[in-house]
Design a protein around this motif. Structure first.
Motif, PDB file in Angstrom:
ATOM      1  N   LYS A  67     -29.132  22.499  17.550  1.00 42.97           N
ATOM      2  CA  LYS A  67     -28.330  23.328  18.441  1.00 42.97           C
ATOM      3  C   LYS A  67     -27.494  24.323  17.634  1.00 42.97           C
ATOM      4  O   LYS A  67     -27.350  25.494  18.023  1.00 42.97           O
ATOM      5  N   CYS A  68     -26.959  23.893  16.517  1.00 49.48           N
ATOM      6  CA  CYS A  68     -26.182  24.788  15.655  1.00 49.48           C
ATOM      7  C   CYS A  68     -27.053  25.922  15.126  1.00 49.48           C
ATOM      8  O   CYS A  68     -26.585  27.060  14.976  1.00 49.48           O
ATOM      9  N   LYS A  69     -28.312  25.630  14.849  1.00 50.24           N
ATOM     10  CA  LYS A  69     -29.224  26.682  14.404  1.00 50.24           C
ATOM     11  C   LYS A  69     -29.373  27.756  15.476  1.00 50.24           C
ATOM     12  O   LYS A  69     -29.332  28.956  15.187  1.00 50.24           O
ATOM     13  N   ARG A  70     -29.518  27.335  16.713  1.00 46.96           N
ATOM     14  CA  ARG A  70     -29.670  28.297  17.812  1.00 46.96           C
ATOM     15  C   ARG A  70     -28.379  29.073  18.029  1.00 46.96           C
ATOM     16  O   ARG A  70     -28.412  30.285  18.298  1.00 46.96           O
ATOM     17  N   LEU A  71     -27.253  28.406  17.893  1.00 46.38           N
ATOM     18  CA  LEU A  71     -25.966  29.106  17.999  1.00 46.38           C
ATOM     19  C   LEU A  71     -25.810  30.123  16.878  1.00 46.38           C
ATOM     20  O   LEU A  71     -25.287  31.229  17.088  1.00 46.38           O
ATOM     21  N   ALA A  72     -26.254  29.762  15.683  1.00 41.18           N
ATOM     22  CA  ALA A  72     -26.156  30.678  14.541  1.00 41.18           C
ATOM     23  C   ALA A  72     -27.040  31.901  14.751  1.00 41.18           C
ATOM     24  O   ALA A  72     -26.637  33.040  14.455  1.00 41.18           O
ATOM     25  N   ILE A  73     -28.251  31.692  15.258  1.00 39.24           N
ATOM     26  CA  ILE A  73     -29.148  32.821  15.534  1.00 39.24           C
ATOM     27  C   ILE A  73     -28.539  33.736  16.584  1.00 39.24           C
ATOM     28  O   ILE A  73     -28.555  34.972  16.458  1.00 39.24           O
ATOM     29  N   HIS A  74     -28.011  33.145  17.617  1.00 35.69           N
ATOM     30  CA  HIS A  74     -27.383  33.938  18.684  1.00 35.69           C
ATOM     31  C   HIS A  74     -26.200  34.732  18.137  1.00 35.69           C
ATOM     32  O   HIS A  74     -25.977  35.883  18.530  1.00 35.69           O
ATOM     33  N   PHE A 525     -23.768  13.261   9.013  1.00 37.65           N
ATOM     34  CA  PHE A 525     -22.671  13.025   9.947  1.00 37.65           C
ATOM     35  C   PHE A 525     -21.636  14.148   9.948  1.00 37.65           C
ATOM     36  O   PHE A 525     -21.288  14.675  10.998  1.00 37.65           O
ATOM     37  N   ILE A 526     -21.168  14.508   8.773  1.00 38.14           N
ATOM     38  CA  ILE A 526     -19.992  15.378   8.680  1.00 38.14           C
ATOM     39  C   ILE A 526     -20.340  16.833   8.991  1.00 38.14           C
ATOM     40  O   ILE A 526     -19.737  17.461   9.869  1.00 38.14           O
ATOM     41  N   MET A 527     -21.321  17.399   8.276  1.00 39.68           N
ATOM     42  CA  MET A 527     -21.613  18.818   8.418  1.00 39.68           C
ATOM     43  C   MET A 527     -22.142  19.209   9.800  1.00 39.68           C
ATOM     44  O   MET A 527     -21.731  20.255  10.327  1.00 39.68           O
ATOM     45  N   PRO A 528     -23.043  18.445  10.444  1.00 37.98           N
ATOM     46  CA  PRO A 528     -23.487  18.862  11.782  1.00 37.98           C
ATOM     47  C   PRO A 528     -22.334  18.983  12.778  1.00 37.98           C
ATOM     48  O   PRO A 528     -22.280  19.954  13.542  1.00 37.98           O
ATOM     49  N   CYS A 529     -21.425  18.017  12.761  1.00 34.45           N
ATOM     50  CA  CYS A 529     -20.290  18.067  13.695  1.00 34.45           C
ATOM     51  C   CYS A 529     -19.319  19.181  13.324  1.00 34.45           C
ATOM     52  O   CYS A 529     -18.771  19.865  14.201  1.00 34.45           O
ATOM     53  N   PHE A 530     -19.118  19.384  12.038  1.00 29.62           N
ATOM     54  CA  PHE A 530     -18.215  20.455  11.595  1.00 29.62           C
ATOM     55  C   PHE A 530     -18.764  21.820  11.989  1.00 29.62           C
ATOM     56  O   PHE A 530     -18.030  22.680  12.504  1.00 29.62           O
ATOM     57  N   LEU A 531     -20.050  22.045  11.771  1.00 31.41           N
ATOM     58  CA  LEU A 531     -20.660  23.322  12.145  1.00 31.41           C
ATOM     59  C   LEU A 531     -20.679  23.506  13.656  1.00 31.41           C
ATOM     60  O   LEU A 531     -20.530  24.636  14.152  1.00 31.41           O
ATOM     61  N   HIS A 532     -20.848  22.433  14.379  1.00 30.01           N
ATOM     62  CA  HIS A 532     -20.812  22.523  15.841  1.00 30.01           C
ATOM     63  C   HIS A 532     -19.446  23.000  16.317  1.00 30.01           C
ATOM     64  O   HIS A 532     -19.341  23.850  17.219  1.00 30.01           O
ATOM     65  N   MET A 533     -18.393  22.483  15.709  1.00 27.86           N
ATOM     66  CA  MET A 533     -17.040  22.898  16.077  1.00 27.86           C
ATOM     67  C   MET A 533     -16.793  24.352  15.690  1.00 27.86           C
ATOM     68  O   MET A 533     -16.020  25.054  16.361  1.00 27.86           O
ATOM     69  N   LYS A 534     -17.445  24.823  14.629  1.00 28.74           N
ATOM     70  CA  LYS A 534     -17.241  26.201  14.186  1.00 28.74           C
ATOM     71  C   LYS A 534     -18.044  27.203  15.007  1.00 28.74           C
ATOM     72  O   LYS A 534     -17.593  28.336  15.229  1.00 28.74           O
ATOM     73  N   LEU A 535     -19.223  26.815  15.467  1.00 28.38           N
ATOM     74  CA  LEU A 535     -20.117  27.762  16.124  1.00 28.38           C
ATOM     75  C   LEU A 535     -20.019  27.755  17.639  1.00 28.38           C
ATOM     76  O   LEU A 535     -20.318  28.767  18.283  1.00 28.38           O
ATOM     77  N   GLU A 536     -19.646  26.639  18.230  1.00 24.74           N
ATOM     78  CA  GLU A 536     -19.566  26.561  19.684  1.00 24.74           C
ATOM     79  C   GLU A 536     -18.398  27.396  20.179  1.00 24.74           C
ATOM     80  O   GLU A 536     -17.268  27.269  19.713  1.00 24.74           O
ATOM     81  N   ARG A 537     -18.674  28.275  21.152  1.00 32.75           N
ATOM     82  CA  ARG A 537     -17.634  29.198  21.623  1.00 32.75           C
ATOM     83  C   ARG A 537     -16.526  28.471  22.375  1.00 32.75           C
ATOM     84  O   ARG A 537     -15.358  28.683  22.109  1.00 32.75           O
ATOM     85  N   SER A 538     -16.883  27.679  23.341  1.00 35.40           N
ATOM     86  CA  SER A 538     -15.889  26.966  24.144  1.00 35.40           C
ATOM     87  C   SER A 538     -16.264  25.492  24.162  1.00 35.40           C
ATOM     88  O   SER A 538     -17.046  25.045  25.004  1.00 35.40           O
ATOM     89  N   LEU A 539     -15.735  24.750  23.204  1.00 33.91           N
ATOM     90  CA  LEU A 539     -16.097  23.350  23.029  1.00 33.91           C
ATOM     91  C   LEU A 539     -15.289  22.483  23.989  1.00 33.91           C
ATOM     92  O   LEU A 539     -14.056  22.555  24.042  1.00 33.91           O
TER      93      LEU A 539
END
Length: 573
Positions: A67-74, A525-539
């Motif tokens: 999901k983070c990959k798709r957010l990054a592409i977007h 564990f750490i990086m996927p959640c960290f990147l999700h928090m950075k890339l998701e617009r409205s978490l």
């Protein structure tokens, strides 16, 4: 029309089968061999709970990084205003869709970290990938050194027992040779002093003595135990525990291990000179087949005459961090999950179902061999389960051979990312020993070969150039770098792996836990959640709490795993 539909259906089924095999291979490797030992470190009940929690978290984080990959592409395809106000599923024009596909095929885990967290995020992911793969290769050499030497005759060690301090009643008894001793009486008398499996060792040592107490042949055997001082009892108890089977070198000459590792190092150094990973494809198939046959054979050995050991424990909190690191490294697929998902152009809508199936199957495989192996051997479970197979018949030797072949053909594949990362760091443009990095100017004069996203027939329009400037530049080694330099680096990498393997010969599982506690917890564990928090617009707040909880679990489990693993390795010296 029916034939076309059947052909398309057959193609889709075949593609799904290939994608399933790729995901499965990414998650199930030779690390299943140490899962039984990890259960001995956690205890049965705590281990079952732990592996279920880790598998659920691992599956969630694998979906999250995609999901983070798709957010990054977007994010890189849209302007900041469009990115904040639009959704990933927004309708795009054909040129934008074409560019999206190109970007999607090229992105890696490090690229997603670059887009989400900047260059330091990318560096953390790259270093952890390097660290885990380097650690896996060291573990493979340790495994091969300890396993191959089991083909050679066993050389039993001689143990010298200290002088016994006897009570006055016993010290006044006359001495006589041991030749008249009744075997049954001696075996009974040694029960209170040594574990059952040490009886033969005690008899051998006692028979080498010139004189012993005549009391052995006449008195009550239990009197012997009461006549020996407490200090001697504790001394002999520690001696028997130190000769435990958990030490893979206890019955084999130490120098043989060094010779075997020294033989494998030049062999792997030669394979490291291969430039194209596709040339290692046949070896990958052999490795997969060998690992599968090895798993089936080990399970057959465990179930043959299966009995539950009386030393099984339900929970062992003191060494549970070793379990966390070891099981985390057993799920080794998250580092390559993005390239696999990107390659599923025709079957991407089945990705989550395939991922869930593979995670469940991998958990079943790891749990089965871990639980049954621990129940069978208890606290005597070796650092890798096949070391519990005594090499007294042909069957264990065949299993040793098959599993070793799988590890041998897996090593070059695991070492390939290590070589690529090191070469990029040293020899790429702007690298330590590479040519100076050219200043890139965002205009139409940029050549198409400078970017893998542009084909020769593509028009270099401003929109594409704007996207390219947001992407990290793909690492390539210039032709100006001499071939001998690259070859020398590859040989040095294998030599370093061999050197660590020589130093850590008795710490296969502990070192694997150390690698997992640092690299696998960070990547998984750490990086996927960290990147999700950075890339998701409205978490959503609930998702944020889940991300923070997983990050905390990774950090705390990783720190404890490193501490306990390093402490144990130091104590083994």
């Amino acid at each position: 029309m029916d034939n076309i539909g059947q052909t398309r259906s057959g193609f889709m089924c075949g593609q799904i089968a290939v994608d399933f095999a790729n995901i499965f291979k990414a998650f199930v490797g030779a690390n299943y061999l140490s899962v039984s030992f990890m259960f001995s470190q956690s205890g049965l009940l705590l281990g079952i709970i732990g592996i279920l929690v880790i598998s659920c978290v691992e599956g969630h984080c694998c979906s999250l990084i995609v999901k983070c990959k798709r957010l990054a592409i977007h994010k890189i395809l849209e302007s900041r205003e469009d990115w904040l106000n639009s959704t990933i599923e927004a309708v795009e024009n054909p040129s934008r869709l074409k560019l999206r596909k190109k970007v999607e095929r090229r992105l890696t885990y490090s690229d997603v970290a670059w887009i989400g967290a900047g260059k330091w995020g990318s560096r953390v992911v790259t270093f952890m990938l390097l660290f885990t793969q380097f650690g896996f290769c060291i573990g493979y050499l340790i495994f091969l050194g300890n396993t191959v030497r089991k083909f050679f005759p066993v050389i039993q060690s001689t143990i010298s027992f200290p002088a016994l301090t006897l009570s006055p009643a016993l010290s006044s008894t006359a001495m006589s040779p041991i030749s008249t001793m009744h075997t049954t009486m001696v075996q009974n008398s040694t029960t209170s002093l040594f574990p059952t499996n040490q009886t033969s060792l005690l008899l051998t040592t006692l028979n080498s003595s010139s004189t012993l107490l005549n009391y052995f042949t006449t008195a009550n055997p239990s009197f012997l135990a009461s006549s020996i001082s407490t200090d001697n009892m504790s001394t002999m108890s520690s001696m028997t525990s130190n000769s435990s089977s958990l030490n893979p070198s206890s019955s084999y000459p130490v120098h043989l291990y060094y010779i075997i590792v020294a033989v494998f190092v030049p062999f792997f150094a030669t394979l490291a000179l291969v430039r194209n990973i596709r040339h290692l494809g046949a070896g990958s198939m052999v490795a997969n087949f060998s690992i599968l046959i090895g798993y089936i054979s080990i399970m057959a050995y465990i179930l043959r005459g299966f009995q539950v050991s009386h030393t099984v424990e339900l929970a062992n909190w003191s060494t549970f961090p070793i379990f966390i690191g070891g099981i985390s490294s057993a799920y080794e697929g998250i580092g390559v999950i993005i390239p696999i998902e990107s390659s599923m152009e025709h079957t991407r809508r089945w990705f989550h179902q395939l991922l869930l199936t593979v995670i469940m199957l991998a958990t079943l495989i790891l749990s089965t061999i871990g639980i049954l192996g621990y129940l069978r051997f208890g606290n005597g479970t070796e650092q890798t389960i096949i070391w519990n197979m005594t090499a007294d018949t042909a069957f264990p030797l065949v299993v040793y051979s098959v599993v070793s072949v799988g590890v041998i053909f897996t090593f070059p594949l695991q070492n390939f990312p290590v070589i690529e990362i090191c070469e990029g760091f040293l020899f790429a443009e702007g690298g330590v020993f590479g040519p100076a990095k050219m200043l890139e100017v965002g205009d139409a004069n940029i050549q198409t070969e400078t970017s893998p996203l542009l084909d020769s027939q593509d028009e270099v329009d401003p929109e594409m150039l704007a996207v390219l400037q947001k992407l990290p530049v793909a690492v390539t080694i210039p032709d100006s770098v001499a071939t001998w330099k690259r070859n020398l680096l590859r040989v040095i990498i294998v030599l370093l792996e061999g050197s660590f393997a020589l130093a850590l010969k008795d710490d296969y599982a502990y070192f694997g836990s150390f690698v997992g506690a640092i690299g696998s917890t960070t990547l998984g564990f750490i990086m996927p959640c960290f990147l999700h928090m950075k890339l998701e617009r409205s978490l959503h707040p609930v998702r944020m709490v889940v991300d923070i909880a997983i990050i905390s679990f990774g950090i705390i489990g990783g720190i404890l795993g490193v501490y306990v693993s390093v402490t144990t390795i130091i104590e083994n010296y």
